[in-house]
Enzyme design. Structure first.
Site, mmCIF file in Angstrom:
data_model
loop_
_atom_site.group_PDB
_atom_site.id
_atom_site.type_symbol
_atom_site.label_atom_id
_atom_site.label_comp_id
_atom_site.label_asym_id
_atom_site.label_seq_id
_atom_site.Cartn_x
_atom_site.Cartn_y
_atom_site.Cartn_z
ATOM 1 N N GLU A 1 -4.272 2.438 4.572
ATOM 2 C CA GLU A 1 -2.862 2.131 4.357
ATOM 3 C C GLU A 1 -2.133 3.402 3.917
ATOM 4 O O GLU A 1 -2.176 3.758 2.731
ATOM 5 C CB GLU A 1 -2.703 1.070 3.259
ATOM 6 C CG GLU A 1 -3.316 -0.261 3.594
ATOM 7 C CD GLU A 1 -2.647 -1.405 2.829
ATOM 8 O OE1 GLU A 1 -2.196 -2.344 3.479
ATOM 9 O OE2 GLU A 1 -2.573 -1.325 1.593
ATOM 10 N N LYS B 1 0.889 -9.689 -2.719
ATOM 11 C CA LYS B 1 1.323 -8.868 -3.871
ATOM 12 C C LYS B 1 1.850 -9.796 -4.971
ATOM 13 O O LYS B 1 1.376 -10.920 -5.082
ATOM 14 C CB LYS B 1 2.317 -7.807 -3.413
ATOM 15 C CG LYS B 1 1.765 -6.991 -2.226
ATOM 16 C CD LYS B 1 2.565 -5.786 -1.871
ATOM 17 C CE LYS B 1 1.890 -5.064 -0.695
ATOM 18 N NZ LYS B 1 2.588 -3.831 -0.309
ATOM 19 N N ASN C 1 -1.701 -9.786 2.096
ATOM 20 C CA ASN C 1 -1.627 -9.427 0.683
ATOM 21 C C ASN C 1 -0.241 -9.823 0.186
ATOM 22 O O ASN C 1 0.742 -9.155 0.502
ATOM 23 C CB ASN C 1 -1.862 -7.912 0.539
ATOM 24 C CG ASN C 1 -1.644 -7.419 -0.881
ATOM 25 O OD1 ASN C 1 -1.507 -8.229 -1.812
ATOM 26 N ND2 ASN C 1 -1.609 -6.112 -1.052
ATOM 27 N N SER D 1 3.551 -1.847 7.060
ATOM 28 C CA SER D 1 4.639 -2.252 7.959
ATOM 29 C C SER D 1 4.149 -2.872 9.262
ATOM 30 O O SER D 1 4.753 -2.679 10.321
ATOM 31 C CB SER D 1 5.576 -1.069 8.236
ATOM 32 O OG SER D 1 6.231 -0.676 7.039
ATOM 33 N N GLU E 1 -0.814 0.667 -4.568
ATOM 34 C CA GLU E 1 0.108 0.323 -5.664
ATOM 35 C C GLU E 1 -0.611 0.338 -7.002
ATOM 36 O O GLU E 1 -0.010 0.648 -8.032
ATOM 37 C CB GLU E 1 0.768 -1.034 -5.374
ATOM 38 C CG GLU E 1 1.827 -0.895 -4.274
ATOM 39 C CD GLU E 1 2.029 -2.107 -3.411
ATOM 40 O OE1 GLU E 1 1.599 -3.217 -3.779
ATOM 41 O OE2 GLU E 1 2.633 -1.950 -2.322
ATOM 42 N N GLY F 1 5.771 -1.059 3.253
ATOM 43 C CA GLY F 1 7.084 -1.614 2.926
ATOM 44 C C GLY F 1 8.263 -0.791 3.424
ATOM 45 O O GLY F 1 9.408 -1.046 3.044
ATOM 46 N N HIS G 1 -5.915 -0.728 -4.002
ATOM 47 C CA HIS G 1 -4.640 -0.688 -3.273
ATOM 48 C C HIS G 1 -3.796 0.458 -3.826
ATOM 49 O O HIS G 1 -3.825 0.741 -5.020
ATOM 50 C CB HIS G 1 -3.907 -2.023 -3.427
ATOM 51 C CG HIS G 1 -2.737 -2.144 -2.507
ATOM 52 N ND1 HIS G 1 -1.528 -1.524 -2.766
ATOM 53 C CD2 HIS G 1 -2.596 -2.775 -1.316
ATOM 54 C CE1 HIS G 1 -0.702 -1.780 -1.764
ATOM 55 N NE2 HIS G 1 -1.321 -2.538 -0.879
#
Ligand code: 13P
Length: 248
Positions: A165, A9, A7, A210, A97, A171, A95
């Site tokens: 996730e 992003k 991904n 990660s 985010e 991250g 996702h």
């Protein structure tokens, strides 16, 4: 077959995106059969050029999001059919985010998953708890609740991928322990079995957050982990290839 999905992003202009995609595709072409399916999900602006560059290489293309609507007056949206038209096989929906920064609810994610499948795509539905939720012992409850709410009633389990996730692992360089991943993946596998019967055991469960070439083998060895959804490490060809090799 296992699935390793990158991904990207909101990263990459044309030149660097093309170079990255070509590097990954070349590595895959050089060493078939891989034993793992590799997928990249570039930003929407790169789908046409990257799709053309990787066509026929064995590297699959996916979107990072799609509209819940099929077409019409939805300024700025990209429909699932538009993604399919560019050669996408997959699309990520829900996702964290988008849940966190764009306010997407479970119900909105379910509509997107339905739209994705209506256009012939495989939907990668993401779930995952926040750090505070894990700290109070609610990780499994949160994840299973998101799972139940994020699937449309008529979901086709043969074109469904689930990505676990944990928000706090994305991250951050921090990952759950193998035992923690095993607990959540085991719970998801059980839930999918209850919902879909024997077909549920064939739904691929990806871990994301990660993942690096250094920890990929250990994570992929966890029971009920069928692949991974990779963010930062998918932006460096050698790292992403290392993760693909760990899965093969
Ligand atoms: P990182 O691999 O950068 O932690 O991101 C994970 C992710 O969000 C993939 O969708």
């Amino acid at each position: 077959m296992r699935l390793i999905a990158g991904n990207w992003k909101m990263n990459g202009l044309q030149a660097e995106g093309l170079a990255l995609a070509r590097a990954v595709a070349d590595a895959i072409r050089g060493a078939p059969p891989l034993g793992a399916e590799a997928l990249i999900c570039p930003p929407a602006t790169l789908l046409a050029s990257v799709g053309a560059a990787i066509a026929g290489t064995g590297l699959a293309l996916g979107g990072q999001d799609c509209s819940p609507e099929a077409k019409g007056a939805f300024t700025g949206d990209v429909s699932a059919a538009m993604l399919a038209d560019l050669g996408c096989r997959y699309v990520i929906v829900g996702h964290s985010e988008r849940r966190q920064f764009r306010g997407e609810t479970d119900a909105a994610v379910a509509k997107k998953a339905a739209a994705a499948q209506a256009a012939g795509l495989h939907a990668i539905v993401c779930v995952g708890e926040r750090g505070d939720e894990r700290a109070r012992g609610a990780a499994q409850t949160i994840v299973l609740g998101q799972m139940a709410g994020s699937l449309p009633a008529d979901i086709d389990p043969t074109r469904l991928v689930v990505a676990y996730e944990p928000v706090w692992a994305i991250g951050s360089g921090r990952t759950p322990t193998p035992a923690e991943i095993a607990e959540i993946h085991g719970a998801l596998r059980h839930w999918l079995g209850e919902r879909f019967g024997s077909i549920g055991s064939g739904i691929r469960l990806l871990y994301g957050g990660s993942v690096t070439p250094a920890n990929a083998a250990a994570i992929l060895a966890v029971p009920a982990v069928d692949g991974s959804l990779v963010g930062g490490a998918s932006l460096k060809a050698s790292d992403f290839i290392g993760i693909i090799r760990a899965a093969a």
